[in-house]
Structure formats: C-alpha cells, structure tokens
Design an enzyme around this catalytic site. Sequence first.
Site, PDB file in Angstrom:
ATOM      1  N   LYS A  38       0.964  -1.215   0.030  1.00  0.00           N
ATOM      2  CA  LYS A  38      -0.179   0.019  -0.178  1.00  0.00           C
ATOM      3  C   LYS A  38       0.922   1.175   0.065  1.00  0.00           C
ATOM      4  CE  LYS A  38      -2.168  -1.167   3.960  1.00  0.00           C
ATOM      5  NZ  LYS A  38      -1.508  -2.392   4.202  1.00  0.00           N
TER       6      LYS A  38
ATOM      7  N   ARG B   4      -9.863   1.794   7.590  1.00  0.00           N
ATOM      8  CA  ARG B   4      -9.456   0.388   8.037  1.00  0.00           C
ATOM      9  C   ARG B   4     -10.650  -0.332   8.801  1.00  0.00           C
ATOM     10  NH1 ARG B   4      -3.650   0.440   8.327  1.00  0.00           N
ATOM     11  NH2 ARG B   4      -2.779  -1.240   9.036  1.00  0.00           N
TER      12      ARG B   4
ATOM     13  N   ARG C  34      11.977  -6.301   5.728  1.00  0.00           N
ATOM     14  CA  ARG C  34      11.993  -4.833   5.462  1.00  0.00           C
ATOM     15  C   ARG C  34      13.206  -4.179   5.992  1.00  0.00           C
ATOM     16  NH1 ARG C  34       6.772  -1.556   5.574  1.00  0.00           N
ATOM     17  NH2 ARG C  34       5.966  -3.217   7.103  1.00  0.00           N
TER      18      ARG C  34
ATOM     19  N   ARG D 211      10.931  -2.012  11.060  1.00  0.00           N
ATOM     20  CA  ARG D 211       9.821  -1.591  12.041  1.00  0.00           C
ATOM     21  C   ARG D 211       9.529  -2.510  13.224  1.00  0.00           C
ATOM     22  NH1 ARG D 211       4.967   0.220   8.043  1.00  0.00           N
ATOM     23  NH2 ARG D 211       3.682  -1.101   9.670  1.00  0.00           N
TER      24      ARG D 211
ATOM     25  N   ARG E 148      -0.944  -8.526  13.331  1.00  0.00           N
ATOM     26  CA  ARG E 148      -1.578  -7.572  12.431  1.00  0.00           C
ATOM     27  C   ARG E 148      -2.544  -8.224  11.098  1.00  0.00           C
ATOM     28  NH1 ARG E 148       3.888  -5.078  10.744  1.00  0.00           N
ATOM     29  NH2 ARG E 148       2.562  -4.275   9.016  1.00  0.00           N
TER      30      ARG E 148
END
Length: 188
Positions: free
Chosen positions: A13, A88, A127, A131, A142
């Site tokens: 996204k 969301r 990633r 994070r 999540r």
Amino acid sequence: MRVIMLGPPGSGKGTQGERIASRYGVPHISSGELFRDEVGRQTETGKTLQRYLDAGDLVPDDLVLSLIMDRVIAAQAEGGWVLDGFPRTLPQAEAAAKAAADVGMSAQAVVYLEVPAEVLAERLADRGEGRADDSTQVARHRLEVYTEHTQPLLDYYTQRGIIVRIDSSPPVDEVSAAIFAVLDRIDG
Ligand code: AP5
C-alpha cells in the site's frame, strides 16, 4: 484523483500509494506514517498511539478520525488524495464516505492489493527499515486484525462498484503498471 489503498500488511500500500500520488500529483496520506511520526515526537498522543502500534492493534476509530480527517479535507483543495491505511474499519469507511460526499469528492477507486500470506510474511521480515511491529509475532497479529476488521471493507467497496483488484505479488514496477493502466482510464 481520489484513491484508497486496501490490502493486508506488506501488500505494498505504501510503496504503490506513493507512486500513485506522484503520478497524479495529489498528496499521499498514510495513517501509519502519520502515527509513527507522532510516536517519534513523543507527544501525549504519540505515547497513546505507541501502545496500539507496538501491539499491532487498531487505534480506536475516534482517535484515528480526529487525526486524519482534517488532512483529507485539506488534500481535497490540492485536487484529491491517496489514502493509505485509512479507512481500516467499517465505521472509518462510513465517516470518510460521508465527509467526502458532503463536498462532492467521493473516492473514485479502491485499489485492492492481493498477495499470498506467505509472501507478506517474507516481505515484513525482510523490510530494511526494521519497524518494531514487523517482528514475527506482531506481524502475524496484524494480519489477524486485518482479516477481522479490514477485510470486510472489500465487500463494502465492491457493493459501491469502485474496487480495482490488483495482483501485488510481481515486482514493484509491474504492479505499478497494472495499477496505472486502470487509473489512467479513470483519470482521463
Ligand atoms: P500501517 O503503517 O498502515 O501498516 P500496514 O497496513 O500493516 O502496512 P505496511 O506498512 O506494513 O505494509 P504496506 O501494505 O504499506 O506495504 P509496503 O509498501 O510498506 O499501520 C501500522 C499500524 O498503525 C497498524 O498496525 C495500526 O496499529 C495503526 N493504524 C494505521 N492506520 C490505522 C487506522 N486507519 N485505524 C486504526 N489503526 C491504524 O511494503 C512492505 C514491504 O514489502 C516493503 O519492504 C516493500 O519494499 C516491499 N514490497 C512492496 N511491494 C513489493 C513487491 N511488489 N515486490 C517485492 N517487495 C515489495
């Protein structure tokens, strides 16, 4: 151009949302980035947000709306927006739809990024920026939260006839090309 990005954590996204915003010259509004920024500044709101982000839980709707809606309205003066990570939940979608319809600026498309779960897990683990909420356990949570609270938006927007389904497992440039092929027609 007014576009909403929809998809599970790691579906692209943010990556694709930035590219869409740049192509059509509108602001990219990422709820996650906005919240991480607030956490980084250690404001009182930031401290509250951090508890939700660290756990991979949703920030309560009223707090989300109070932080995001003004930005969405301001972006409308710049010709539109790409919303990434918001709405969301169904209450967020309904609030956003009402505010947009009041000024005649409803979403033109919802780009729904589809990626197999095992690819999502790999992307979050790899990633670069590291994070805190990408740890295996929080990332799994999540995805569960997404399935329970955000996946229902797929039906909501399908009923409104604005869903654009995109396979987001190919390389980034190929995914962008597939998105632009559809959005260029809407924009033109
Ligand atoms: P948020 O920041 O929105 O996180 P997310 O939805 O979990 O999404 P990600 O940022 O992890 O993934 P993405 O889909 O943007 O993919 P990306 O482009 O980064 O939200 C974080 C938290 O904030 C939430 O958990 C919640 O606590 C809170 N929150 C935010 N909004 C909220 C709201 N509205 N209501 C309540 N709470 C809210 O890509 C991921 C990785 O994959 C990157 O490394 C990228 O380089 C790579 N990648 C992307 N595309 C490709 C590709 N095609 N091929 C290979 N690699 C790729």
